[in-house]
Design a protein around this motif. Sequence first.
Motif, PDB file in Angstrom:
ATOM      1  N   PHE A  15       0.804  -1.316  -0.196  1.00 58.46           N
ATOM      2  CA  PHE A  15       0.248  -0.317  -0.279  1.00 58.46           C
ATOM      3  C   PHE A  15       0.813   1.062  -0.033  1.00 58.46           C
ATOM      4  CE2 PHE A  15      -1.955  -3.279   2.533  1.00 58.46           C
ATOM      5  CZ  PHE A  15      -3.077  -3.709   1.510  1.00 58.46           C
ATOM      6  N   THR A  16       0.437   2.449   0.084  1.00 55.46           N
ATOM      7  CA  THR A  16       1.543   3.641  -0.746  1.00 55.46           C
ATOM      8  C   THR A  16       0.175   5.212   1.286  1.00 55.46           C
ATOM      9  OG1 THR A  16      -0.291   4.337  -1.605  1.00 55.46           O
ATOM     10  CG2 THR A  16       1.788   3.270  -2.424  1.00 55.46           C
ATOM     11  N   GLY A  17       1.019   5.172   1.144  1.00 58.64           N
ATOM     12  CA  GLY A  17       0.226   6.462   2.323  1.00 58.64           C
ATOM     13  C   GLY A  17      -0.302   5.928   3.896  1.00 58.64           C
ATOM     14  N   THR A  18      -1.143   7.133   3.738  1.00 54.65           N
ATOM     15  CA  THR A  18      -2.220   6.957   5.068  1.00 54.65           C
ATOM     16  C   THR A  18      -2.557   4.881   5.034  1.00 54.65           C
ATOM     17  OG1 THR A  18      -2.749   8.680   4.954  1.00 54.65           O
ATOM     18  CG2 THR A  18      -4.422   7.308   6.289  1.00 54.65           C
ATOM     19  N   VAL A  19      -2.673   4.704   4.222  1.00 52.40           N
ATOM     20  CA  VAL A  19      -2.806   3.479   4.289  1.00 52.40           C
ATOM     21  C   VAL A  19      -1.872   2.342   4.611  1.00 52.40           C
ATOM     22  CG1 VAL A  19      -3.680   0.750   2.871  1.00 52.40           C
ATOM     23  CG2 VAL A  19      -5.148   3.912   2.464  1.00 52.40           C
ATOM     24  N   ALA A  20      -1.059   2.277   4.038  1.00 55.18           N
ATOM     25  CA  ALA A  20       0.882   1.404   4.330  1.00 55.18           C
ATOM     26  C   ALA A  20       0.488   2.187   5.552  1.00 55.18           C
ATOM     27  CB  ALA A  20       1.824   2.237   3.596  1.00 55.18           C
ATOM     28  N   ARG A  21       0.596   3.427   6.388  1.00 52.53           N
ATOM     29  CA  ARG A  21       1.494   3.430   7.306  1.00 52.53           C
ATOM     30  C   ARG A  21       0.120   3.242   8.737  1.00 52.53           C
ATOM     31  NH1 ARG A  21       1.833   8.136   5.097  1.00 52.53           N
ATOM     32  NH2 ARG A  21      -0.262  10.014   5.962  1.00 52.53           N
ATOM     33  N   ALA A  22      -1.177   2.396   8.285  1.00 49.78           N
ATOM     34  CA  ALA A  22      -1.588   1.978   9.609  1.00 49.78           C
ATOM     35  C   ALA A  22      -1.513   0.422   9.153  1.00 49.78           C
ATOM     36  CB  ALA A  22      -3.479   2.519   8.776  1.00 49.78           C
ATOM     37  N   TYR A  23      -0.880   0.143   7.676  1.00 44.98           N
ATOM     38  CA  TYR A  23      -0.921  -1.001   7.853  1.00 44.98           C
ATOM     39  C   TYR A  23       0.580  -1.942   9.087  1.00 44.98           C
ATOM     40  CZ  TYR A  23      -4.302  -3.340   5.073  1.00 44.98           C
ATOM     41  OH  TYR A  23      -5.829  -3.412   5.210  1.00 44.98           O
ATOM     42  N   LYS A  24       1.466  -0.588   9.344  1.00 42.71           N
ATOM     43  CA  LYS A  24       2.606  -0.642   9.568  1.00 42.71           C
ATOM     44  C   LYS A  24       2.427  -1.151  11.515  1.00 42.71           C
ATOM     45  CE  LYS A  24       7.060  -0.132   9.487  1.00 42.71           C
ATOM     46  NZ  LYS A  24       7.883  -0.874   8.826  1.00 42.71           N
ATOM     47  N   ILE A  25       1.155   0.086  11.530  1.00 47.84           N
ATOM     48  CA  ILE A  25       0.939   0.058  12.897  1.00 47.84           C
ATOM     49  C   ILE A  25       0.778  -1.512  13.091  1.00 47.84           C
ATOM     50  CG2 ILE A  25      -0.838   1.225  13.859  1.00 47.84           C
ATOM     51  CD1 ILE A  25      -0.058   3.669  13.065  1.00 47.84           C
ATOM     52  N   ALA A  26      -0.158  -2.245  12.007  1.00 43.69           N
ATOM     53  CA  ALA A  26      -1.029  -3.063  12.598  1.00 43.69           C
ATOM     54  C   ALA A  26       0.349  -3.906  12.385  1.00 43.69           C
ATOM     55  CB  ALA A  26      -1.810  -3.552  11.845  1.00 43.69           C
ATOM     56  N   GLU A  27       1.444  -4.188  11.772  1.00 41.90           N
ATOM     57  CA  GLU A  27       1.544  -5.214  11.652  1.00 41.90           C
ATOM     58  C   GLU A  27       3.083  -5.286  12.790  1.00 41.90           C
ATOM     59  OE1 GLU A  27       5.306  -6.052   8.094  1.00 41.90           O
ATOM     60  OE2 GLU A  27       5.320  -4.134   9.683  1.00 41.90           O
ATOM     61  N   GLN A  28       3.335  -4.043  13.260  1.00 48.48           N
ATOM     62  CA  GLN A  28       4.309  -3.625  14.431  1.00 48.48           C
ATOM     63  C   GLN A  28       3.314  -4.046  15.928  1.00 48.48           C
ATOM     64  OE1 GLN A  28       6.126  -0.055  12.716  1.00 48.48           O
ATOM     65  NE2 GLN A  28       7.338  -0.790  12.238  1.00 48.48           N
ATOM     66  N   ASN A  29       2.299  -3.805  15.847  1.00 42.30           N
ATOM     67  CA  ASN A  29       1.463  -3.421  17.071  1.00 42.30           C
ATOM     68  C   ASN A  29       0.654  -4.426  17.387  1.00 42.30           C
ATOM     69  OD1 ASN A  29       2.708  -1.063  18.392  1.00 42.30           O
ATOM     70  ND2 ASN A  29       2.520  -0.459  16.757  1.00 42.30           N
ATOM     71  N   ASP A  68      -8.602   5.688  11.824  1.00 42.32           N
ATOM     72  CA  ASP A  68      -8.268   6.392  12.517  1.00 42.32           C
ATOM     73  C   ASP A  68      -7.792   5.956  13.964  1.00 42.32           C
ATOM     74  OD1 ASP A  68      -8.783   8.633  10.484  1.00 42.32           O
ATOM     75  OD2 ASP A  68     -11.005   8.964  11.658  1.00 42.32           O
ATOM     76  N   GLN A  69      -8.815   4.437  14.236  1.00 44.58           N
ATOM     77  CA  GLN A  69      -9.111   3.922  15.356  1.00 44.58           C
ATOM     78  C   GLN A  69      -7.201   3.307  15.633  1.00 44.58           C
ATOM     79  OE1 GLN A  69     -12.287   1.151  15.521  1.00 44.58           O
ATOM     80  NE2 GLN A  69     -11.201   0.939  17.155  1.00 44.58           N
ATOM     81  N   ALA A  70      -6.444   2.869  14.531  1.00 41.84           N
ATOM     82  CA  ALA A  70      -5.204   2.347  13.991  1.00 41.84           C
ATOM     83  C   ALA A  70      -4.002   3.145  14.816  1.00 41.84           C
ATOM     84  CB  ALA A  70      -4.380   1.736  13.474  1.00 41.84           C
ATOM     85  N   PHE A  71      -3.950   5.003  14.078  1.00 51.42           N
ATOM     86  CA  PHE A  71      -3.314   5.867  14.730  1.00 51.42           C
ATOM     87  C   PHE A  71      -3.971   6.516  16.055  1.00 51.42           C
ATOM     88  CE2 PHE A  71      -3.226   6.353  10.302  1.00 51.42           C
ATOM     89  CZ  PHE A  71      -2.368   6.060   9.370  1.00 51.42           C
ATOM     90  N   PHE A  72      -5.327   6.499  16.174  1.00 53.09           N
ATOM     91  CA  PHE A  72      -5.580   6.700  17.712  1.00 53.09           C
ATOM     92  C   PHE A  72      -4.969   5.905  18.313  1.00 53.09           C
ATOM     93  CE2 PHE A  72      -7.913   7.250  21.547  1.00 53.09           C
ATOM     94  CZ  PHE A  72      -8.345   8.887  21.600  1.00 53.09           C
ATOM     95  N   ALA A  73      -4.924   4.476  18.550  1.00 52.75           N
ATOM     96  CA  ALA A  73      -4.364   3.489  19.884  1.00 52.75           C
ATOM     97  C   ALA A  73      -2.905   4.000  20.003  1.00 52.75           C
ATOM     98  CB  ALA A  73      -4.894   2.353  19.398  1.00 52.75           C
ATOM     99  N   LEU A  74      -2.196   4.000  18.342  1.00 51.30           N
ATOM    100  CA  LEU A  74      -0.573   3.629  18.753  1.00 51.30           C
ATOM    101  C   LEU A  74      -0.120   5.197  19.685  1.00 51.30           C
ATOM    102  CD1 LEU A  74       1.805   2.998  18.652  1.00 51.30           C
ATOM    103  CD2 LEU A  74       2.018   3.584  15.936  1.00 51.30           C
ATOM    104  N   SER A  75      -1.022   6.376  19.191  1.00 50.49           N
ATOM    105  CA  SER A  75      -0.651   7.640  19.811  1.00 50.49           C
ATOM    106  C   SER A  75      -0.702   7.692  21.246  1.00 50.49           C
ATOM    107  CB  SER A  75      -1.390   8.754  19.365  1.00 50.49           C
ATOM    108  OG  SER A  75      -2.753   8.669  19.524  1.00 50.49           O
ATOM    109  N   GLN A  76      -2.751   7.052  21.318  1.00 49.17           N
ATOM    110  CA  GLN A  76      -2.363   6.021  23.123  1.00 49.17           C
ATOM    111  C   GLN A  76      -1.081   6.053  23.871  1.00 49.17           C
ATOM    112  OE1 GLN A  76      -5.288   8.096  24.889  1.00 49.17           O
ATOM    113  NE2 GLN A  76      -4.862   9.607  23.067  1.00 49.17           N
TER     114      GLN A  76
END
Length: 99
Positions: A15-29, A68-76
């Motif tokens: 993926f690219t952009g925001t979608v890739a960043r969200a999938y990276k959060i899932a992969e790492q967390n 949005d949930q993935a980004f928010f969960a990681l920030s918290q």
Amino acid sequence: MRGGENRPTLSPAKFTGTVARAYKIAEQNPVLLDSMYCYCNCKETIGHKSLLSCYADTHAVSCGICQDQAFFALSQYKSGKNIIEVRKAVDAKFWRPLS
């Protein structure tokens, strides 16, 4: 409380952009995301086990709630909250009555 998702997440490299960043959060967390209920209600509509399930398939690609949930969960989590505290914050921010 974990949702029990056993499938691996899809690679963020697909993926690219925001979608890739969200999938990276899932992969790492995965434990973090598997501890979250997904408020797009995919558990009821397509049988997902947790927010992590959205990243084990392509569901999160087109779902802003999942992202949005993935980004928010990681920030918290990065702010020092433990998983239970993150879940409470996610629940408070994203819960809406089903219509």
